[in-house]
Design a protein around this motif. Structure first.
Motif: not given
Length: 243
Positions: A44-55
């Protein structure tokens, strides 16, 4: 008797051995719920970090940055600028890279820009508008080593003096005491361009250089005449902030 014979035959029969190729039964695995929960959290943490980078990538804009020193009145072009991605900020009016051709044809710089500057809209003025304020004149000063302080840059305010051998000589009908005031040519000259000061920081007080200063139009002639024979010196005075 028959029941006893059957029981005796079963007891005497050898235990069945596993045939070749058959796998022995494995012991039951020990469950570790804590490790499983940790693995889920990491995913879940990896998915959240990837989402933040895209944003964050979506909030970046391509803006104009200078690749050369550009004097006041100069134009921006693809030859002296490049594009760079920066974080979007509504409070900063960046010049977007897709506007570079429009800026070249319609606008010029109101003041000198050093190499590496990010261009904002407030730095540009229409080409049909003078970079010289009303009642002012731009004068170029040719200075030799020792005639200027180190670190001068656009935005500084200087006093300009006539330092020639005849600068303090009294004119006909003047006393020696009154003639001394004629050495001050301009009490407050605004530096618009400082040759060399924008190349990697403040300029050192060595070598010949030129300054472009804005002065009242009434002072321009005397400044130009003194500069043409190398008889001017500038002194930094309190004025606008140097930041």
């Amino acid at each position: 008797m028959k029941v006893q014979e059957r029981a005796s035959s079963r007891a005497s029969a050898p235990a069945q051995q596993p045939t070749a190729g058959e796998r022995l039964p494995s012991p039951p695995r020990e469950r570790k719920p804590a490790l499983a929960a940790l693995a889920v959290l990491l995913i879940l943490a990896g998915a959240l970090a990837a989402t933040l980078l895209v944003m964050q990538a979506g909030d970046r804009v391509s803006v104009v940055r200078t690749t050369k020193d550009i004097p006041a009145g100069g134009s921006l072009s693809r030859d002296n600028t490049t594009d760079i991605l920066v974080a979007k900020d509504e409070s900063i009016h960046y010049l977007n890279w897709d506007q570079i051709d429009l800026a070249k044809s319609k606008y010029k710089l109101g003041s000198a820009l050093p190499k590496g500057s990010l261009v904002v809209g407030e730095m540009l003025i229409a080409k049909d508008k003078s970079v010289v304020d009303e009642g002012k004149a731009l004068v170029g000063l040719a200075l030799q080593e020792g005639q200027y302080p180190g670190g001068l840059k656009p935005g500084d305010t200087v006093a300009v003096y006539h330092v020639g051998k005849d600068a303090g000589a009294p004119a006909s009908g003047e006393s020696d005491s009154s003639a001394g005031n004629r050495t001050l040519l301009s009490a407050q000259a605004d530096v618009k361009d400082a040759d060399g000061s924008s190349k990697g920081g403040e300029a050192l007080s060595t070598g010949d250089r030129t300054l472009t200063v804005s002065v009242p139009a009434s002072e321009a002639q005397a400044l130009a005449q003194a500069s043409s024979v190398g008889e001017v010196a500038v002194v930094l005075v309190p004025g606008r902030s140097r930041d």
